[in-house]
Design a protein around this motif. Structure first.
Motif, PDB file in Angstrom:
ATOM      1  N   UNK A   1      38.728  28.680  36.941  1.00 47.86           N
ATOM      2  CA  UNK A   1      38.072  29.925  37.493  1.00 47.86           C
ATOM      3  C   UNK A   1      36.608  29.428  37.921  1.00 47.86           C
ATOM      4  N   UNK A   2      35.854  30.276  39.628  1.00 52.56           N
ATOM      5  CA  UNK A   2      34.838  29.620  39.505  1.00 52.56           C
ATOM      6  C   UNK A   2      33.539  31.007  39.940  1.00 52.56           C
ATOM      7  N   UNK A   3      32.740  30.941  39.490  1.00 57.55           N
ATOM      8  CA  UNK A   3      31.314  31.872  39.340  1.00 57.55           C
ATOM      9  C   UNK A   3      30.898  32.007  40.813  1.00 57.55           C
ATOM     10  N   UNK A   4      30.669  33.074  40.875  1.00 59.80           N
ATOM     11  CA  UNK A   4      30.029  34.224  42.074  1.00 59.80           C
ATOM     12  C   UNK A   4      28.694  34.467  41.746  1.00 59.80           C
ATOM     13  N   UNK A   5      27.763  34.764  41.735  1.00 67.04           N
ATOM     14  CA  UNK A   5      26.387  34.734  41.169  1.00 67.04           C
ATOM     15  C   UNK A   5      26.522  36.332  40.660  1.00 67.04           C
ATOM     16  N   UNK A   6      26.168  36.682  40.119  1.00 67.98           N
ATOM     17  CA  UNK A   6      25.783  38.033  39.539  1.00 67.98           C
ATOM     18  C   UNK A   6      26.736  38.634  40.070  1.00 67.98           C
ATOM     19  N   UNK A   7      27.905  38.529  40.301  1.00 69.24           N
ATOM     20  CA  UNK A   7      29.124  39.163  39.820  1.00 69.24           C
ATOM     21  C   UNK A   7      29.981  39.076  39.016  1.00 69.24           C
ATOM     22  N   UNK A   8      30.016  37.766  39.206  1.00 66.74           N
ATOM     23  CA  UNK A   8      30.874  37.887  37.663  1.00 66.74           C
ATOM     24  C   UNK A   8      32.013  36.342  38.164  1.00 66.74           C
ATOM     25  N   UNK A   9      33.039  36.009  37.445  1.00 64.19           N
ATOM     26  CA  UNK A   9      33.974  34.946  37.486  1.00 64.19           C
ATOM     27  C   UNK A   9      35.595  35.505  37.931  1.00 64.19           C
ATOM     28  N   UNK A  10      35.234  34.759  38.374  1.00 62.62           N
ATOM     29  CA  UNK A  10      36.842  34.657  39.695  1.00 62.62           C
ATOM     30  C   UNK A  10      38.272  33.818  38.950  1.00 62.62           C
ATOM     31  N   UNK A  11      39.080  34.163  39.393  1.00 66.02           N
ATOM     32  CA  UNK A  11      40.423  33.057  40.126  1.00 66.02           C
ATOM     33  C   UNK A  11      40.920  32.525  41.108  1.00 66.02           C
ATOM     34  N   UNK A  12      40.741  31.143  40.761  1.00 65.27           N
ATOM     35  CA  UNK A  12      40.726  30.313  42.474  1.00 65.27           C
ATOM     36  C   UNK A  12      42.112  30.262  42.512  1.00 65.27           C
ATOM     37  N   UNK A  13      41.832  30.213  43.923  1.00 60.31           N
ATOM     38  CA  UNK A  13      43.558  30.156  44.761  1.00 60.31           C
ATOM     39  C   UNK A  13      44.677  28.937  43.442  1.00 60.31           C
ATOM     40  N   UNK A  14      43.806  28.358  43.467  1.00 61.77           N
ATOM     41  CA  UNK A  14      45.107  26.897  42.951  1.00 61.77           C
ATOM     42  C   UNK A  14      45.500  27.534  41.343  1.00 61.77           C
ATOM     43  N   UNK A  15      45.076  27.868  41.024  1.00 64.23           N
ATOM     44  CA  UNK A  15      44.579  28.443  39.463  1.00 64.23           C
ATOM     45  C   UNK A  15      45.550  28.619  39.023  1.00 64.23           C
ATOM     46  N   UNK A  16      47.084  29.312  39.694  1.00 64.61           N
ATOM     47  CA  UNK A  16      47.900  28.956  39.197  1.00 64.61           C
ATOM     48  C   UNK A  16      49.244  27.807  39.025  1.00 64.61           C
TER      49      UNK A  16
ATOM     50  N   UNK B   1      49.187  31.789  34.484  1.00 64.35           N
ATOM     51  CA  UNK B   1      50.258  31.772  34.889  1.00 64.35           C
ATOM     52  C   UNK B   1      51.451  32.704  34.918  1.00 64.35           C
ATOM     53  N   UNK B   2      51.598  33.828  34.525  1.00 65.54           N
ATOM     54  CA  UNK B   2      52.505  35.614  34.206  1.00 65.54           C
ATOM     55  C   UNK B   2      51.645  36.388  35.167  1.00 65.54           C
ATOM     56  N   UNK B   3      50.751  35.822  35.574  1.00 65.01           N
ATOM     57  CA  UNK B   3      50.245  36.877  37.131  1.00 65.01           C
ATOM     58  C   UNK B   3      49.764  38.269  36.565  1.00 65.01           C
ATOM     59  N   UNK B   4      48.921  38.191  35.358  1.00 64.93           N
ATOM     60  CA  UNK B   4      48.519  39.468  35.398  1.00 64.93           C
ATOM     61  C   UNK B   4      47.224  39.666  35.443  1.00 64.93           C
ATOM     62  N   UNK B   5      46.790  38.413  35.868  1.00 68.72           N
ATOM     63  CA  UNK B   5      45.641  37.868  36.455  1.00 68.72           C
ATOM     64  C   UNK B   5      45.752  37.433  38.069  1.00 68.72           C
ATOM     65  N   UNK B   6      45.875  37.216  39.452  1.00 68.60           N
ATOM     66  CA  UNK B   6      45.929  36.495  39.816  1.00 68.60           C
ATOM     67  C   UNK B   6      44.727  36.206  41.247  1.00 68.60           C
ATOM     68  N   UNK B   7      45.184  35.190  41.971  1.00 69.01           N
ATOM     69  CA  UNK B   7      43.690  34.725  42.293  1.00 69.01           C
ATOM     70  C   UNK B   7      42.804  35.095  43.354  1.00 69.01           C
ATOM     71  N   UNK B   8      41.801  35.289  43.386  1.00 67.74           N
ATOM     72  CA  UNK B   8      40.378  35.776  43.828  1.00 67.74           C
ATOM     73  C   UNK B   8      40.229  36.434  43.025  1.00 67.74           C
ATOM     74  N   UNK B   9      40.990  37.290  41.755  1.00 68.68           N
ATOM     75  CA  UNK B   9      41.064  38.902  40.722  1.00 68.68           C
ATOM     76  C   UNK B   9      39.700  38.404  40.045  1.00 68.68           C
ATOM     77  N   UNK B  10      39.209  39.604  39.623  1.00 66.57           N
ATOM     78  CA  UNK B  10      37.898  38.752  38.479  1.00 66.57           C
ATOM     79  C   UNK B  10      38.076  38.939  36.908  1.00 66.57           C
ATOM     80  N   UNK B  11      37.652  38.505  36.769  1.00 69.79           N
ATOM     81  CA  UNK B  11      38.590  38.060  34.948  1.00 69.79           C
ATOM     82  C   UNK B  11      37.130  38.496  34.013  1.00 69.79           C
ATOM     83  N   UNK B  12      37.514  38.288  32.745  1.00 67.36           N
ATOM     84  CA  UNK B  12      36.310  39.491  31.611  1.00 67.36           C
ATOM     85  C   UNK B  12      35.399  38.430  31.844  1.00 67.36           C
ATOM     86  N   UNK B  13      33.956  38.744  32.090  1.00 67.05           N
ATOM     87  CA  UNK B  13      32.705  38.047  31.561  1.00 67.05           C
ATOM     88  C   UNK B  13      32.290  37.719  30.105  1.00 67.05           C
ATOM     89  N   UNK B  14      32.000  36.839  29.790  1.00 69.91           N
ATOM     90  CA  UNK B  14      31.321  36.034  28.135  1.00 69.91           C
ATOM     91  C   UNK B  14      31.141  37.561  27.671  1.00 69.91           C
TER      92      UNK B  14
END
Lengths: 291, 122
Positions: free
Chosen positions: B64-79, B24-37
């Protein structure tokens, strides 16, 4: 790995260290084994590691009894709060010996941990401080890579920084290869967030076995006006309550949302508090039953 | 990021809310990776399964959506999704407590409105 405990009993003269305890541990999770002094935790861990025999009942590790059974014991590593190693041994001899015993022993990790904890491989165990001896125990426990690793109050004398290093490595190891870790400690606040499942023993009996997250969701602390809280806790399983200046705080098994909608202040109960209150209650109930 | 989690709330919820706030604050943006489990687990010294629960709920909610073997990413509509969701709970989480405290202190409706207006001026 599957640990099945059935009617497990250990009796010392008239005293039951464990009294017909039954439960099953199946998944490679981090388990918190909690309870007050004399609850039977250490007795259970000793039986699981095959160090002592039950008086009655059974314990099975993948269907086999641990006592005097090399096949089970090489899969179970128990690190206790002290006297894990012979005083005359050198640190490097301890490592070598254990690496022969445990088939998956990780020399590299052991070496790395000895460095982390500044343990001199040529020092004899008897020359180590309490904290250093604990660090050696932790090193062996983590490096053993046994499918069942048990830590019974493993860090007597270790300072906060060294304990934090231990948690770091333990989580790293757990993440890279899931194994069953059974952790017993009185420093519950420090480690409770790492537990996936919690078991609470009280005077030789199992009081509770639950996933940590479910426990945090199902048990809540509600605070509000006395009448309001009294009303709310009716017909609910109460853990404890206290009153102060017309305000009451109750620990209770209840739905968080329901309590919020009733307009009360709702918080989770720290695991440490929960353990204390649950075992306290158990004691009172017992007392009532007797009198 | 909060430096530490507390036991006042379920841990997976705290993980979830932190991720939400960062989006929400924009610290992480759509398409960016978030930390893993595992990154959450070792940062906060929590059980990986707990961190996974918070993250998975956000996957279910299309944040969030998962890209196999790469990690978790923010979706475009997330915000937008999160803002809509938070707006819905705004009344319950912020306005209702405000009203109930005001009632306790005998602050009238008009006094309360004035205070909110004053906030705009300051």
């Amino acid at each position: 790995m599957k640990i099945e405990v059935s009617q497990l009993t250990k009796q010392y003269k008239n005293k039951f260290a464990l009294n017909h305890v039954s439960f099953t541990l199946e998944e490679p999770k981090i388990y918190g084994l909690l309870g007050r002094n004399g609850a039977g935790k250490t007795t259970f861990m000793d039986m699981l590691a095959g160090n002592i025999l039950p008086t009655k009942g059974d314990i099975f590790v993948n269907g086999e009894k641990p006592f005097d059974n090399r096949h089970v014991q090489e899969n179970v590593c128990l690190i206790k709060e002290g006297n894990n190693f012979k005083k005359e041994w050198k640190v490097k001899e301890v490592i070598r010996l254990y690496s022969f015993f445990y088939p998956k022993f990780d020399q590299q990790l052991a070496k790395q941990l000895l460095e982390t904890y500044n343990l001199n491989p040529n020092a004899k165990v008897k020359t180590l401080s309490k904290g250093m001896e604990s660090a050696l125990g932790i090193t062996v426990g983590l490096a053993s890579k046994t499918p069942v690793t048990i830590f019974d109050e493993p860090y007597i004398g270790l300072d906060a920084a060294a304990r934090k290093q231990f948690y770091d490595v333990m989580l790293q190891e757990y993440e890279s290869e899931k194994r069953m870790i059974i952790f017993s400690t009185h420093l519950i606040d420090e480690v409770s967030l790492m537990f996936e499942e919690v078991l609470i023993l009280q005077q030789g009996e199992l009081v509770l076995q639950k996933s940590a997250e479910a426990l945090r969701q199902q048990t809540i602390s509600v605070t509000g006006r006395q009448e309001q809280v009294q009303q709310f806790i009716k017909n609910k399983q109460l853990i404890s309550k206290k009153e102060f200046m017309g305000t009451m705080t109750a620990y209770v098994f209840a739905d968080r949302q329901e309590a919020i909608e009733e307009g009360m202040e709702v918080e989770s109960i720290p695991t440490q508090d929960l353990m204390i209150q649950l075992t306290e209650k158990e004691r009172e109930d017992r007392h009532e039953a007797i009198s | 990021m909060k430096p530490k989690l507390d036991e006042s709330k379920p841990i997976f919820l705290q993980i979830k809310e932190q991720l939400e706030d960062s989006i929400i604050t924009g610290a992480v943006n759509p398409g960016e990776r978030v930390p893993s489990t595992n990154e959450f687990a070792s940062y906060y010294k929590i059980n990986p399964a707990t961190a996974a629960k918070g993250i998975n709920e956000l996957v279910d909610e299309s944040i969030l959506y998962k890209r196999r073997g790469v990690g978790m990413f923010v979706t475009d509509d997330a915000k937008q999704l999160l803002i809509d969701k938070r707006k819905q709970s705004f009344y319950k989480n912020y306005v209702l407590p405000l009203k109930s405290e005001a009632k306790k202190l005998h602050i009238s409706q008009s006094e309360l409105e004035k205070m909110v207006e004053r906030l705009d001026e300051e």
